[in-house]
Design a protein around this motif. Structure first.
Motif, short mmCIF file in Angstrom:
data_model
loop_
_atom_site.label_atom_id
_atom_site.label_comp_id
_atom_site.label_asym_id
_atom_site.label_seq_id
_atom_site.Cartn_x
_atom_site.Cartn_y
_atom_site.Cartn_z
N ASN A 40 29.44 31.11 12.72
CA ASN A 40 29.39 32.53 13.08
C ASN A 40 30.57 33.23 12.42
O ASN A 40 31.54 32.58 12.02
N ARG B 147 32.72 36.93 13.14
CA ARG B 147 32.97 38.27 13.65
C ARG B 147 33.96 38.92 12.70
O ARG B 147 35.03 38.37 12.45
N SER C 256 30.94 34.21 17.67
CA SER C 256 30.10 35.39 17.90
C SER C 256 30.58 36.19 19.10
O SER C 256 30.25 37.36 19.26
N ALA D 227 32.81 38.43 21.27
CA ALA D 227 33.84 39.45 21.04
C ALA D 227 35.14 39.09 21.77
O ALA D 227 36.24 39.28 21.24
N ALA E 206 36.97 36.30 19.89
CA ALA E 206 37.49 36.83 18.63
C ALA E 206 38.73 37.69 18.87
O ALA E 206 39.72 37.61 18.13
N CYS F 105 37.56 46.15 14.33
CA CYS F 105 36.18 45.79 14.01
C CYS F 105 35.61 46.72 12.94
O CYS F 105 35.98 47.90 12.88
N SER G 5 23.51 40.76 13.26
CA SER G 5 23.32 41.51 14.51
C SER G 5 23.72 42.97 14.33
O SER G 5 24.43 43.33 13.39
N ASP H 172 25.84 44.68 15.81
CA ASP H 172 27.29 44.94 15.84
C ASP H 172 27.97 44.37 14.59
O ASP H 172 29.20 44.28 14.53
N THR I 177 27.98 41.37 13.57
CA THR I 177 28.37 39.98 13.69
C THR I 177 27.35 39.13 12.94
O THR I 177 26.15 39.38 13.02
N LYS J 24 25.66 35.54 12.67
CA LYS J 24 25.45 34.38 13.53
C LYS J 24 24.61 33.32 12.81
O LYS J 24 23.92 33.61 11.86
#
Length: 304
Positions: free
Chosen positions: A5, A7, A146, A148, A151, A169, A249, A251, A253, A255
């Motif tokens: 993953n 982020r 993944s 938040a 991360a 982010c 995703s 957001d 991210t 994955k």
């Protein structure tokens, strides 16, 4: 040691930050000073940096060109709330019987503290590792989770080590769900991507549902029906430049990243007797792929 993953964060490359990444000796010293240590008896959790290639290699960092890698170890005591409650209830009952009266609120709180401390000393611990990749030229940070919350803990650890680490982010200047949905409805997927077979579609109506499809033709009439019913794509499986398969995703991210076999066969050197060299080769390749993927995500979604 592959990122399953990622982020993604944008890092403001101040002169102070750049100086750390220009000096490998300074970088190693800075990170090693915040080394991981196991939880003590009364600690719930600990977090710290660990040798990137394992204890035998000792080095806490690995750099290749502008890509710099770190490993963080998290340790958490496994102490469910139900276990605390059962133990506390029993202690309160025994105390009230002995005193022949109900305990006051402050007495119960003191008893709870004692119970938690006793259980913490007996609790099992769970350790988890995560990787961080920082590109010091482009100002990208990728954390191999993944979640938040996890991360952000990793970014906080970097801030603690470097005194300052202005990462935030990725912020797209478009609605990601709408853009991914248009790729399917208008058949205009960016040329760096090939469509996979998994997706999640969510209704724009608060009372609507969520549909997850797996191993399906995402260009089929069935998917079009969901889109025409005002559902948008929030997770989309993609193949990036014939290198990795992943799920993107809403957001941003990434994955379930998995390098394609043919890509590894073509780009990874044959396995050797030197485990550290083999791990380093994997990290070098990942750094290139992550940078290229983040570049594309940034451009496609007009990120700041």
């Amino acid at each position: 040691m592959w990122f399953k993953n990622a982020r993604i964060y944008r890092l403001e490359l101040s002169e102070e930050i750049k100086n750390y990444f220009k000096d490998e000796e300074l970088l190693e010293k800075t990170v090693s000073e915040k080394a991981y240590r196991p939880c003590m008896a009364q600690e719930v959790s600990t977090l710290g940096f660990a040798p990137i290639f394992g204890k035998s290699a000792k080095a806490f960092t690995f750099s290749n060109a502008h890509n710099h890698f770190f490993k963080i170890v998290e340790e958490n005591k496994l102490l469910p709330a139900s276990v605390i409650k059962n133990e506390l209830d029993e202690e309160i009952e025994n105390k009230e019987i002995a005193l022949k009266r109900e305990l006051r609120k402050n007495e119960k709180q003191a008893l709870k503290t004692a119970v938690v401390n006793k259980l913490l000393a007996q609790a099992f611990s769970a350790r988890r590792e995560l990787l961080i990749c920082v590109n010091s030229e482009k100002g990208y940070v990728a954390v191999s989770v993944s979640s938040a919350k996890r991360a952000e803990r990793a970014i906080a650890m970097l801030r603690e080590a470097f005194s300052t680490f202005p990462a935030k982010c990725f912020q797209p200047r478009c609605v990601v769900e709408d853009r991914m949905t248009s790729w399917i409805s208008n058949n205009d997927l960016p040329n760096v991507f090939t469509l996979g077979n998994d997706a999640t579609l969510k209704s724009t109506d608060d009372e609507g549902g969520t549909v997850k499809v797996s191993k399906e033709d995402l260009s089929s009439d069935e998917i079009a029906v969901h889109i025409n019913a005002d559902k948008v794509i929030t997770d989309l499986q993609l193949i990036f430049e014939d290198t990795v398969m992943c799920v993107l995703s809403s957001d941003l991210t990434v994955k379930r990243m998995r390098p394609l076999d043919q890509f590894l066969e073509k780009n990874l050197p044959e396995k050797s007797d030197d485990a550290v060299a083999d791990m380093a080769a994997h990290l070098c390749l990942q750094g290139e792929v992550l940078t290229s993927l983040i570049d594309s995500i940034s451009e496609i979604f007009d990120c700041e």
